[in-house]
Design an enzyme around this catalytic site. Sequence first.
Site, PDB file in Angstrom:
ATOM      1  N   SER A  29     -24.788   2.834 -33.522  1.00 36.82           N
ATOM      2  CA  SER A  29     -24.617   1.535 -33.416  1.00 36.82           C
ATOM      3  C   SER A  29     -23.006   1.239 -33.007  1.00 36.82           C
ATOM      4  O   SER A  29     -22.836   0.263 -33.253  1.00 36.82           O
ATOM      5  CB  SER A  29     -24.353   1.914 -35.031  1.00 36.82           C
ATOM      6  OG  SER A  29     -24.071   2.874 -35.381  1.00 36.82           O
ATOM      7  N   ASN A 116     -23.189   7.795 -44.623  1.00 36.81           N
ATOM      8  CA  ASN A 116     -24.151   7.179 -46.015  1.00 36.81           C
ATOM      9  C   ASN A 116     -22.674   6.492 -47.266  1.00 36.81           C
ATOM     10  O   ASN A 116     -22.462   5.242 -47.234  1.00 36.81           O
ATOM     11  CB  ASN A 116     -25.523   8.203 -46.406  1.00 36.81           C
ATOM     12  CG  ASN A 116     -25.782   8.233 -45.449  1.00 36.81           C
ATOM     13  OD1 ASN A 116     -26.091   8.287 -44.732  1.00 36.81           O
ATOM     14  ND2 ASN A 116     -26.950   9.314 -46.293  1.00 36.81           N
ATOM     15  N   THR A 161     -29.289 -44.604 -49.686  1.00 36.43           N
ATOM     16  CA  THR A 161     -30.340 -43.919 -49.989  1.00 36.43           C
ATOM     17  C   THR A 161     -31.808 -44.064 -48.545  1.00 36.43           C
ATOM     18  O   THR A 161     -31.807 -45.110 -48.544  1.00 36.43           O
ATOM     19  CB  THR A 161     -31.236 -44.025 -50.991  1.00 36.43           C
ATOM     20  OG1 THR A 161     -30.975 -45.733 -51.268  1.00 36.43           O
ATOM     21  CG2 THR A 161     -29.898 -44.093 -52.425  1.00 36.43           C
ATOM     22  N   HIS A 162     -32.291 -42.690 -48.387  1.00 36.03           N
ATOM     23  CA  HIS A 162     -33.324 -43.268 -47.332  1.00 36.03           C
ATOM     24  C   HIS A 162     -32.962 -43.674 -45.802  1.00 36.03           C
ATOM     25  O   HIS A 162     -33.484 -44.631 -45.018  1.00 36.03           O
ATOM     26  CB  HIS A 162     -34.922 -43.955 -47.783  1.00 36.03           C
ATOM     27  CG  HIS A 162     -35.322 -43.414 -49.065  1.00 36.03           C
ATOM     28  ND1 HIS A 162     -36.121 -42.873 -49.406  1.00 36.03           N
ATOM     29  CD2 HIS A 162     -34.203 -44.139 -50.350  1.00 36.03           C
ATOM     30  CE1 HIS A 162     -36.498 -43.142 -50.839  1.00 36.03           C
ATOM     31  NE2 HIS A 162     -35.945 -43.655 -51.297  1.00 36.03           N
ATOM     32  N   SER A 283     -19.724 -36.743 -20.271  1.00 34.33           N
ATOM     33  CA  SER A 283     -20.534 -36.013 -19.764  1.00 34.33           C
ATOM     34  C   SER A 283     -20.421 -36.114 -18.429  1.00 34.33           C
ATOM     35  O   SER A 283     -19.613 -36.449 -18.105  1.00 34.33           O
ATOM     36  CB  SER A 283     -21.670 -37.452 -20.110  1.00 34.33           C
ATOM     37  OG  SER A 283     -22.461 -37.271 -18.721  1.00 34.33           O
ATOM     38  N   LYS A 289     -19.834 -41.771 -21.788  1.00 35.72           N
ATOM     39  CA  LYS A 289     -19.865 -41.365 -23.243  1.00 35.72           C
ATOM     40  C   LYS A 289     -18.635 -39.706 -23.880  1.00 35.72           C
ATOM     41  O   LYS A 289     -18.062 -39.901 -22.913  1.00 35.72           O
ATOM     42  CB  LYS A 289     -20.797 -39.595 -22.484  1.00 35.72           C
ATOM     43  CG  LYS A 289     -21.994 -40.413 -22.414  1.00 35.72           C
ATOM     44  CD  LYS A 289     -22.976 -40.495 -23.067  1.00 35.72           C
ATOM     45  CE  LYS A 289     -23.345 -39.421 -23.668  1.00 35.72           C
ATOM     46  NZ  LYS A 289     -24.603 -39.464 -24.404  1.00 35.72           N
ATOM     47  N   ASN A 291     -19.253 -37.397 -26.823  1.00 34.41           N
ATOM     48  CA  ASN A 291     -20.014 -36.570 -27.446  1.00 34.41           C
ATOM     49  C   ASN A 291     -19.566 -35.995 -28.230  1.00 34.41           C
ATOM     50  O   ASN A 291     -18.385 -35.409 -28.288  1.00 34.41           O
ATOM     51  CB  ASN A 291     -20.778 -35.887 -27.009  1.00 34.41           C
ATOM     52  CG  ASN A 291     -21.569 -36.635 -25.098  1.00 34.41           C
ATOM     53  OD1 ASN A 291     -21.851 -37.381 -25.763  1.00 34.41           O
ATOM     54  ND2 ASN A 291     -21.877 -35.357 -24.363  1.00 34.41           N
ATOM     55  N   GLU A 296     -22.172 -31.444 -33.386  1.00 34.07           N
ATOM     56  CA  GLU A 296     -23.485 -30.761 -33.066  1.00 34.07           C
ATOM     57  C   GLU A 296     -23.909 -29.558 -33.164  1.00 34.07           C
ATOM     58  O   GLU A 296     -24.985 -28.920 -33.532  1.00 34.07           O
ATOM     59  CB  GLU A 296     -23.550 -31.210 -32.316  1.00 34.07           C
ATOM     60  CG  GLU A 296     -23.943 -32.703 -31.546  1.00 34.07           C
ATOM     61  CD  GLU A 296     -23.726 -33.375 -30.504  1.00 34.07           C
ATOM     62  OE1 GLU A 296     -25.042 -33.884 -29.719  1.00 34.07           O
ATOM     63  OE2 GLU A 296     -22.659 -33.293 -29.392  1.00 34.07           O
ATOM     64  N   TYR A 323     -30.412   5.769 -49.028  1.00 33.57           N
ATOM     65  CA  TYR A 323     -29.762   5.554 -47.729  1.00 33.57           C
ATOM     66  C   TYR A 323     -31.617   5.631 -46.306  1.00 33.57           C
ATOM     67  O   TYR A 323     -32.250   6.747 -46.656  1.00 33.57           O
ATOM     68  CB  TYR A 323     -28.994   6.753 -46.895  1.00 33.57           C
ATOM     69  CG  TYR A 323     -28.648   5.588 -45.466  1.00 33.57           C
ATOM     70  CD1 TYR A 323     -27.839   4.563 -45.244  1.00 33.57           C
ATOM     71  CD2 TYR A 323     -29.208   6.737 -44.882  1.00 33.57           C
ATOM     72  CE1 TYR A 323     -27.454   4.313 -43.886  1.00 33.57           C
ATOM     73  CE2 TYR A 323     -28.645   6.288 -43.219  1.00 33.57           C
ATOM     74  CZ  TYR A 323     -28.045   4.937 -43.321  1.00 33.57           C
ATOM     75  OH  TYR A 323     -27.858   4.157 -41.892  1.00 33.57           O
ATOM     76  N   GLN A 328     -28.441   0.316 -40.426  1.00 39.03           N
ATOM     77  CA  GLN A 328     -27.998   0.028 -39.560  1.00 39.03           C
ATOM     78  C   GLN A 328     -28.348  -1.286 -39.156  1.00 39.03           C
ATOM     79  O   GLN A 328     -26.945  -1.574 -38.327  1.00 39.03           O
ATOM     80  CB  GLN A 328     -28.300   1.902 -38.835  1.00 39.03           C
ATOM     81  CG  GLN A 328     -27.108   1.763 -37.025  1.00 39.03           C
ATOM     82  CD  GLN A 328     -27.347   2.686 -36.918  1.00 39.03           C
ATOM     83  OE1 GLN A 328     -27.194   3.819 -37.057  1.00 39.03           O
ATOM     84  NE2 GLN A 328     -27.871   2.279 -35.338  1.00 39.03           N
ATOM     85  N   LYS A 331     -25.648  -4.364 -39.890  1.00 33.75           N
ATOM     86  CA  LYS A 331     -24.353  -5.035 -39.573  1.00 33.75           C
ATOM     87  C   LYS A 331     -24.087  -6.184 -38.263  1.00 33.75           C
ATOM     88  O   LYS A 331     -23.773  -7.072 -38.606  1.00 33.75           O
ATOM     89  CB  LYS A 331     -23.450  -3.986 -38.590  1.00 33.75           C
ATOM     90  CG  LYS A 331     -23.242  -2.970 -39.785  1.00 33.75           C
ATOM     91  CD  LYS A 331     -22.922  -1.794 -39.273  1.00 33.75           C
ATOM     92  CE  LYS A 331     -23.217  -0.437 -40.814  1.00 33.75           C
ATOM     93  NZ  LYS A 331     -24.339  -0.195 -40.636  1.00 33.75           N
TER      94      LYS A 331
HETATM   95  N1  ARG Z   1     -24.723   4.214 -38.230  1.00 35.65           N
HETATM   96  C1  ARG Z   1     -25.076   4.602 -39.771  1.00 35.65           C
HETATM   97  C2  ARG Z   1     -24.946   3.119 -40.496  1.00 35.65           C
HETATM   98  O1  ARG Z   1     -24.444   2.124 -39.741  1.00 35.65           O
HETATM   99  C3  ARG Z   1     -24.318   5.311 -40.395  1.00 35.65           C
HETATM  100  C4  ARG Z   1     -24.808   6.299 -41.684  1.00 35.65           C
HETATM  101  C5  ARG Z   1     -25.734   7.358 -40.504  1.00 35.65           C
HETATM  102  N2  ARG Z   1     -26.627   8.308 -42.069  1.00 35.65           N
HETATM  103  C6  ARG Z   1     -27.023   8.580 -41.461  1.00 35.65           C
HETATM  104  N3  ARG Z   1     -27.298   9.702 -42.794  1.00 35.65           N
HETATM  105  N4  ARG Z   1     -27.771   8.891 -40.148  1.00 35.65           N
HETATM  106  O2  ARG Z   1     -25.667   2.367 -41.626  1.00 35.65           O
END
Ligand code: ARG
Length: 466
Positions: A29, A116, A161-162, A283, A289, A291, A296, A323, A328, A331
């Site tokens: 990650s 974790n 309205t509408h 454009s 134009k 825009n 948008e 966990y 992961q 993110k």
């Molecule tokens: N890279 C992991 C995450 O984003 C970190 C935690 C990982 N923990 C584990 N026991 N594999 O969640």
Amino acid sequence: MAEENSKSTLWGGRFSEGTDAFVQRFTASVTFDQRMAEEDIEGSLAHAAMLRAVGVLSEQELSDIQTGLAQIKNEITEGAFPWSIELEDVHMNIESRLTQLIGMAGKKLHTGRSRNDQVATDIRLHLRKSIDLIATEITRLQRGIIGLAQQHTGTIMPGFTHLQTAQPVSFGHHLLAWNEMLERDYSRLMDCRERMNVCPLGAAALAGTSYPIDRHQTAAALGFRAPTENSLDSVSDRDFAVEFCAFAALTMTHLSRMSEELVLWTSAQFDFVRLPDRFCTGSSIMPQKKNPDVPELVRGKTGRTNGHLISLLTLIKSQPLAYNKDNQEDKEPLFDAIDTVRDSLRAFADMVPNIEPNAESMRQAAMKGFATATDLADYLVRKGLPFRDAHEVVGSAVGLCVKRRIDLSELTLEELQAFHSSIESDVFEALTLEGSLKARDHIGGTAPRQVTAACERALARLETRA
Ligand code: ARG
């Protein structure tokens, strides 16, 4: 296809072969979680200081850790940090570099914690910072909207309205409707911040730790309201990310509505407002134009945040405690939601105060669709007719005007009296656009003096923000 396997992981002890090279890339990650490097270091500094306070680390070890992390922070800001996919994530990259730099003390930093609780802490720290930036942008946009509204309390446009002309309204009143949407978005964001602002650090892998840690100390050092209550929940909870994405989706949905109106209003058919050139593009083929790209694009970006909300809900669905590696995947949606809503708000906050309304065009449009028909009905009610009968009378008058392609106010007194004998010469006051606005004189109404007062209340609410 066989690729060379790696043995340089932090859990080497139990394993008899290295991770498959593809699996290593697949499970890593670090390419996206390095964005939390600063928060990871903040969390480690708080953890180390606490370990020292409870006697797990010596003064020297703490000081080595602080020096090492300061150097790592520099390396990261200067772009000199040796990020490695083999070290999977931001946490192991930093820890491994720390050990490289300071030796033994680096290996002790992870005492009493797990990735974790570390990752759960980092995300909260990162999101909290982002929330504060986003809150500032919402406030800036609201100030811009209210400022423009103050200049246009008496500028008349058709209310719809509408998407059909309904009744005349003040342009300032319309803008204040946008402000109300954002006021609720802000309050949702603050709710989210309040609920998420607790510290999971110390939950360790899932059950807590056997070291004599002080969770209150780390929570306070990191600016959290309190330590979290339950270690299992601490490492698995991502509700706060869902709440944030719900905020982001709804805020973007609101911005998409404003965008849509700006796109309509800047068209030649409406011609209600002009956007400064710097928020538009031309454009490559059609020389005439201009825009409205910014609105948008904001409208289009709504799809991202709405999608991220569903991604996160689905990510969490059915996960057993505690966990799981699934987490992961929280993110990228969360980070993209942060960026999308922050940048869209920023674009709007820059653009809105520079909108140039075309008052004449709005007025002409308000004259067109019998916007004061309700006012004529209300006039007849004041003369003693039941509203339903008045509605009927005005309907016939509008019918005649449609045939003759004129406005109600262009009928003569005699012509109006043919529809109902109670109509007198004071009717023309009720049929003007100004008269129509002025009559809606109560809190929440479009009378210019109400809009002026609403602007003041809206600004006063902004003043109470931290
Ligand atoms: N890279 C992991 C995450 O984003 C970190 C935690 C990982 N923990 C584990 N026991 N594999 O969640």
